[in-house]
Design a protein around this motif. Structure first.
Motif, PDB file in Angstrom:
ATOM      1  N   THR A  95       0.858  -1.185   0.000  1.00 32.50           N
ATOM      2  CA  THR A  95       0.000   0.000   0.000  1.00 32.50           C
ATOM      3  C   THR A  95       0.897   1.238   0.000  1.00 32.50           C
ATOM      4  O   THR A  95       1.665   1.432   0.941  1.00 32.50           O
ATOM      5  CB  THR A  95      -0.922   0.024   1.242  1.00 32.50           C
ATOM      6  N   PRO A  96       0.823   2.059  -1.045  1.00 29.63           N
ATOM      7  CA  PRO A  96       1.713   3.222  -1.107  1.00 29.63           C
ATOM      8  C   PRO A  96       1.508   4.172   0.078  1.00 29.63           C
ATOM      9  O   PRO A  96       0.376   4.493   0.437  1.00 29.63           O
ATOM     10  CB  PRO A  96       1.312   3.913  -2.415  1.00 29.63           C
ATOM     11  N   SER A  97       2.616   4.572   0.684  1.00 31.37           N
ATOM     12  CA  SER A  97       2.553   5.517   1.797  1.00 31.37           C
ATOM     13  C   SER A  97       3.921   6.141   2.011  1.00 31.37           C
ATOM     14  O   SER A  97       4.849   5.464   2.469  1.00 31.37           O
ATOM     15  CB  SER A  97       2.103   4.818   3.070  1.00 31.37           C
ATOM     16  N   VAL A  98       4.020   7.410   1.709  1.00 30.28           N
ATOM     17  CA  VAL A  98       5.276   8.128   1.949  1.00 30.28           C
ATOM     18  C   VAL A  98       5.587   8.132   3.445  1.00 30.28           C
ATOM     19  O   VAL A  98       6.721   7.926   3.861  1.00 30.28           O
ATOM     20  CB  VAL A  98       5.195   9.568   1.390  1.00 30.28           C
ATOM     21  N   GLY A  99       4.562   8.347   4.271  1.00 30.53           N
ATOM     22  CA  GLY A  99       4.760   8.381   5.720  1.00 30.53           C
ATOM     23  C   GLY A  99       5.242   7.048   6.258  1.00 30.53           C
ATOM     24  O   GLY A  99       6.198   6.992   7.042  1.00 30.53           O
ATOM     25  N   ALA A 100       4.593   5.955   5.863  1.00 30.62           N
ATOM     26  CA  ALA A 100       5.012   4.633   6.331  1.00 30.62           C
ATOM     27  C   ALA A 100       6.425   4.314   5.832  1.00 30.62           C
ATOM     28  O   ALA A 100       7.230   3.725   6.571  1.00 30.62           O
ATOM     29  CB  ALA A 100       4.019   3.565   5.894  1.00 30.62           C
ATOM     30  N   ASP A 101       6.747   4.714   4.601  1.00 26.87           N
ATOM     31  CA  ASP A 101       8.110   4.518   4.093  1.00 26.87           C
ATOM     32  C   ASP A 101       9.110   5.241   4.989  1.00 26.87           C
ATOM     33  O   ASP A 101      10.158   4.687   5.350  1.00 26.87           O
ATOM     34  CB  ASP A 101       8.246   5.051   2.662  1.00 26.87           C
ATOM     35  N   ARG A 102       8.789   6.478   5.356  1.00 22.74           N
ATOM     36  CA  ARG A 102       9.703   7.262   6.203  1.00 22.74           C
ATOM     37  C   ARG A 102       9.810   6.666   7.608  1.00 22.74           C
ATOM     38  O   ARG A 102      10.893   6.646   8.195  1.00 22.74           O
ATOM     39  CB  ARG A 102       9.248   8.720   6.259  1.00 22.74           C
ATOM     40  N   GLU A 103       8.688   6.201   8.154  1.00 23.42           N
ATOM     41  CA  GLU A 103       8.720   5.571   9.481  1.00 23.42           C
ATOM     42  C   GLU A 103       9.609   4.335   9.480  1.00 23.42           C
ATOM     43  O   GLU A 103      10.440   4.153  10.379  1.00 23.42           O
ATOM     44  CB  GLU A 103       7.298   5.189   9.907  1.00 23.42           C
ATOM     45  N   CYS A 104       9.440   3.499   8.462  1.00 22.01           N
ATOM     46  CA  CYS A 104      10.241   2.271   8.381  1.00 22.01           C
ATOM     47  C   CYS A 104      11.721   2.595   8.198  1.00 22.01           C
ATOM     48  O   CYS A 104      12.578   1.963   8.823  1.00 22.01           O
ATOM     49  CB  CYS A 104       9.723   1.373   7.262  1.00 22.01           C
ATOM     50  N   GLN A 105      12.031   3.579   7.371  1.00 26.57           N
ATOM     51  CA  GLN A 105      13.435   3.953   7.177  1.00 26.57           C
ATOM     52  C   GLN A 105      14.031   4.535   8.454  1.00 26.57           C
ATOM     53  O   GLN A 105      15.178   4.244   8.804  1.00 26.57           O
ATOM     54  CB  GLN A 105      13.581   4.935   6.020  1.00 26.57           C
ATOM     55  N   ALA A 106      13.267   5.347   9.167  1.00 18.62           N
ATOM     56  CA  ALA A 106      13.752   5.908  10.436  1.00 18.62           C
ATOM     57  C   ALA A 106      14.038   4.793  11.431  1.00 18.62           C
ATOM     58  O   ALA A 106      15.036   4.838  12.167  1.00 18.62           O
ATOM     59  CB  ALA A 106      12.724   6.886  11.017  1.00 18.62           C
ATOM     60  N   ALA A 107      13.178   3.789  11.458  1.00 18.95           N
ATOM     61  CA  ALA A 107      13.407   2.655  12.358  1.00 18.95           C
ATOM     62  C   ALA A 107      14.692   1.924  11.975  1.00 18.95           C
ATOM     63  O   ALA A 107      15.536   1.644  12.835  1.00 18.95           O
ATOM     64  CB  ALA A 107      12.211   1.703  12.323  1.00 18.95           C
ATOM     65  N   LEU A 108      14.850   1.625  10.715  1.00 20.23           N
ATOM     66  CA  LEU A 108      16.064   0.924  10.266  1.00 20.23           C
ATOM     67  C   LEU A 108      17.305   1.745  10.579  1.00 20.23           C
ATOM     68  O   LEU A 108      18.313   1.200  11.045  1.00 20.23           O
ATOM     69  CB  LEU A 108      15.971   0.615   8.769  1.00 20.23           C
ATOM     70  N   ASP A 109      17.240   3.053  10.347  1.00 20.32           N
ATOM     71  CA  ASP A 109      18.376   3.928  10.638  1.00 20.32           C
ATOM     72  C   ASP A 109      18.725   3.922  12.125  1.00 20.32           C
ATOM     73  O   ASP A 109      19.879   4.112  12.496  1.00 20.32           O
ATOM     74  CB  ASP A 109      18.088   5.361  10.188  1.00 20.32           C
ATOM     75  N   ALA A 110      17.705   3.715  12.964  1.00 23.70           N
ATOM     76  CA  ALA A 110      17.908   3.687  14.420  1.00 23.70           C
ATOM     77  C   ALA A 110      18.233   2.286  14.930  1.00 23.70           C
ATOM     78  O   ALA A 110      18.359   2.075  16.143  1.00 23.70           O
ATOM     79  CB  ALA A 110      16.665   4.219  15.127  1.00 23.70           C
ATOM     80  N   GLY A 111      18.361   1.324  14.025  1.00 20.23           N
ATOM     81  CA  GLY A 111      18.674  -0.042  14.425  1.00 20.23           C
ATOM     82  C   GLY A 111      17.467  -0.816  14.941  1.00 20.23           C
ATOM     83  O   GLY A 111      17.621  -1.848  15.609  1.00 20.23           O
ATOM     84  N   ILE A 112      16.276  -0.346  14.618  1.00 18.07           N
ATOM     85  CA  ILE A 112      15.043  -0.996  15.045  1.00 18.07           C
ATOM     86  C   ILE A 112      14.559  -1.881  13.895  1.00 18.07           C
ATOM     87  O   ILE A 112      14.414  -1.409  12.766  1.00 18.07           O
ATOM     88  CB  ILE A 112      13.968   0.055  15.400  1.00 18.07           C
TER      89      ILE A 112
END
Length: 120
Positions: A82-99
């Protein structure tokens, strides 16, 4: 071992916002009822938005701040197609934080179980 706190990342602003909120709340209830993790969904902010509206940027900044501070043990994105710029950013922020980020409930639960066993 406490159950891991899991952020549910799902679309909200593209298309039918209330349908997206409904889906996120269904996932919350399923994860809560099955009892393997402690779910959290930012979609509850839909009520807040009706009373004190914020811009999309203000909401995503708020959600990203929660993720970046390490509040959550994992992020679950149940509908990655499901396209979502917000969800994409949330997931990337988590990965960047080691989550870790999961798109499969089974994989999320396997991870949660491994954390529980590792803590024993």
């Amino acid at each position: 071992m406490n159950k891991p706190l899991v952020y549910i990342s799902h679309a909200i602003s593209k298309g039918d916002s209330f349908a997206h909120v409904h889906k996120a709340c269904l996932w919350f209830e399923l994860l809560r009822a099955e009892g393997n993790v402690l779910p959290y969904t930012p979609h509850w902010s839909g009520l807040q938005q009706m009373i004190y509206p914020l811009s999309w940027d203000e909401w995503i900044d708020y959600d990203l701040a929660l993720i970046k501070r390490g509040t959550f043990d994992a992020v679950f994105r149940p509908h990655p197609d499901t396209p979502s710029v917000g969800a994409d950013r949330e997931c990337q922020a988590a990965l960047d934080a080691g989550i870790p980020v999961f798109t499969s409930k089974d994989e999320l639960y396997e991870w949660a179980e491994s954390k529980k066993q590792g803590a024993a």
